[in-house]
Design an enzyme around this catalytic site. Structure first.
Site, PDB file in Angstrom:
ATOM      1  CG  HIS A   1       8.426 -25.867  22.340  1.00  0.00           C
ATOM      2  ND1 HIS A   1       9.386 -24.949  22.695  1.00  0.00           N
ATOM      3  CD2 HIS A   1       7.800 -25.350  21.233  1.00  0.00           C
ATOM      4  CE1 HIS A   1       9.366 -23.930  21.817  1.00  0.00           C
ATOM      5  NE2 HIS A   1       8.418 -24.151  20.934  1.00  0.00           N
TER       6      HIS A   1
ATOM      7  CE  LYS B   1      11.145 -27.505  19.516  1.00  0.00           C
ATOM      8  NZ  LYS B   1      10.936 -27.524  18.057  1.00  0.00           N
TER       9      LYS B   1
END
Lengths: 247, 247, 247, 247
Positions: C133, C137
């Site tokens: 990701h 995050k």
């Protein structure tokens, strides 16, 4: 001290992305955004470097005007042939203080993939190239994949390697793809993709895969900024961003 | 004229594979297969090159005996420390006609993956390493993955890059893996796999992946043969097969 | 006859993308774009289906208002717990003509990857999950990866499979990642990425890899549109888009 | 109580691998290894299940003899046509206690990849297949890749999907590969590889990749053993291992 940068073709898609990237870089200062009709000569004494993302019909005149103005040129516009490159080379030979880079691809991952494939090619028995692009592309394979295949073929030839093993006799539909100088190239066209390439190189018991994924235009910006920061130190004409990478 | 090659540790798994690979190569001639107790000095005048896949307790004495015998050495046995390497280097300084290669990994794809990762590292904002091995391996991460991560970290440091972006605050199970000099390394252990590595390098909008898959011991042979063919032309001590690759 | 669709949370990022996707679909008609303060009850008789991409504090009240209004609900907002789901289920039991879907992920590739991993899990000796990701995050691993790992673990348990083989004894840095119900999960955080997952499943001699790449928010739209077209035919509460996929 | 298993074609490469796998399985007992000239009828009352890895010219007679002997049959031999299958089906209709599986591929990852590709196909705008095999293979594409492409095409047709988007106009070398019922298939032939397939499925903003790697013959054994354990409970003729997987 920051580098003063002008963008030519600033209203186009690549130009807008470049303007934003320069504004976001602390060591660069955007001093001019030019588009059709604006006077390139006026950049003399104003810009250190100009980035050209215009159109094939305008870019050569822009580069000569930049050289006359003593402004280093970073050019991403396509459409250059050998004659046009020769004229720029000649012009630069009379302006030893000016540098120019003309590059078909500023995505670092794509530039490195081509370079690494060429470096690895002499050491592997087999090599093939798979490229994946959006389905609006009219030509296959991509210029980058064709360039990669030719680089592999040339490196194999320099190393004295013969043809790759391939016993295929039955292939009614052409699944083996395009043979480019003895290197097979495969092109996929798929919704949602942008520009992707996989180079496979193998020997008995081992496989090396070099994969590059470009998700959007922002992928060109690290390469453009690297070129802007480098061009002043490289007088003369350089072809291809890998010429600046000192690999 | 073929190269006369001896194999030390010829009864071991790597030794047997090497013997078979040399016998299959037209430009190489297997002149001796030695194992424990055989006399290395007897290779003088018989072998041009010797390949050592023995054991840590035997390899250093073998190499010194080979140097004395005027036989070039290609060594894949592990367990060398700085002191032992220094003694070989010193010995070779007195035998300018002999070359030795000591290399932890002969898989060309793995050697190139490490090299390419290090070359690419200064040009990317983020880099992480994932390795996959068979589940009988007792240590994690693999030596190759650790070496790759350290190479990336060193290249970033030389280029003046700071820490990679990472906003992770909540990671109760340690999913982010091992932090090796600032480069995250992840190890998978799976039935049926042998030795595999993926290096991911990314910038805004682009991802470069360098992947290497070793399916079996035969994957080391192209690198071993390349070393056998090269070592005579490289006097002195070379560490790592990449020293022979002229990348 | 087209389906009349309302979007709740139309000013948010997901809402805007949904509005554009509905306007581009020939068989759907956008009849209302609501945001904070707008009256959901007014959709009665106006909209056939409403899509809710609002906020955790608003979504439950929205869904109850939609049920009262006889409007089918497609909900992508997170924050639902078992109690809240129970209240919706109970409400729908009194309105047999209304359907509701509450789904944490509308990316078809991610939903399928989870489903396929669960289906394949009983047939493989080893399975691990790697997710990648963007570096903003804050939690690791991702909800999707955790869900995938738990699905694999549950499928193995149902099939009577024991722990996976793993001889790791030395792992000072935690390279083996997070152990979630016996399934190892690895999280990478890299500039330029969005949401990606690789599930590896292996047996002696074979490896199955299921990989999903979400490049941007548009990846959720095929799943949202599929839900909009399906919800009227599925009275009661459905959890997860895979409930609509008829795999 | 263990299952008594006979192997037909026990001297061949697949036969030998099967014998070893059965001997290694605790719940199976190898009771007979037959080769050319051995009497299949003698297996009556001796073997519960027979595995046939013989040759196309022998397999049909073997299967009928096994049915007569009341022995369940697991068949990996190729060369079956519709007529031959019909005769087995008819024969089994008169022996309700006997089951037979005839399957072209026992690699679980390949079987699942085909199944998953077919399940996913109706949900994606684009799908293409890439297969990689060793360079001694004479036909392209592989049977598995062709089967995968046809499964995708059939699933799209059932869902009412039209042709995939593709603007290609210029492709002088055939880089777009083979068009099989509208699904493009690409074949790579590379030293060191065995049997590998990648299925790509994409929508706006997302890509699902299903990849299968078979490294060696042992990859067929989990599927063969699963079939041996299942066949007694499935009277009649089953085509393809996915018929036993209960997906």
């Amino acid at each position: 001290m920051s580098i003063a940068v002008a963008v030519l073709g600033a209203a186009g898609r690549m130009g807008q992305t470049t303007v934003a990237a320069i504004e976001a870089a602390e060591d660069l200062e955007l001093v001019a955004s030019l588009d059709m009709g604006d006077d390139v000569a006026a950049l003399a004494g104003v810009a250190d470097v100009a980035v050209d993302f215009t159109v094939p019909s305008a870019t050569e005149a822009n580069v000569h005007a930049l050289i006359d103005a003593g402004v280093h040129a970073v050019v991403g516009t396509t459409g250059w042939d050998e004659d046009a490159l020769g004229r720029v080379r000649e012009h630069l030979s009379r302006r030893a203080d000016v540098g120019a880079l003309i590059a078909p691809n500023f995505a670092l991952s794509a530039v490195l993939a081509m370079k690494f494939a060429e470096m690895a090619a002499p050491l592997f028995a087999s090599a093939e190239v798979v490229e994946l692009h959006h389905p609006r592309k009219v030509d296959a394979p991509s210029g980058t994949a064709a360039h990669t295949a030719r680089g592999i073929a040339a490196a194999r030839a320099r190393a004295g390697l013969g043809p790759m093993p391939d016993a295929t006799e039955i292939d009614p539909g052409g699944a083996r793809g395009a043979d480019m100088d003895g290197v097979h190239v495969h092109a996929l066209r798929m919704t949602g993709l942008v520009a992707h390439e996989q180079v496979f190189l193998s020997n008995p018991g081992e496989l090396l895969t070099i994969r590059t994924d470009s998700f959007d235009r922002s992928s060109f910006m690290p390469g453009v900024l690297l070129a802007v920061r480098t061009v002043a130190g490289r007088p003369g004409l350089t072809l291809g961003l890998d010429g600046y990478l000192d690999l």
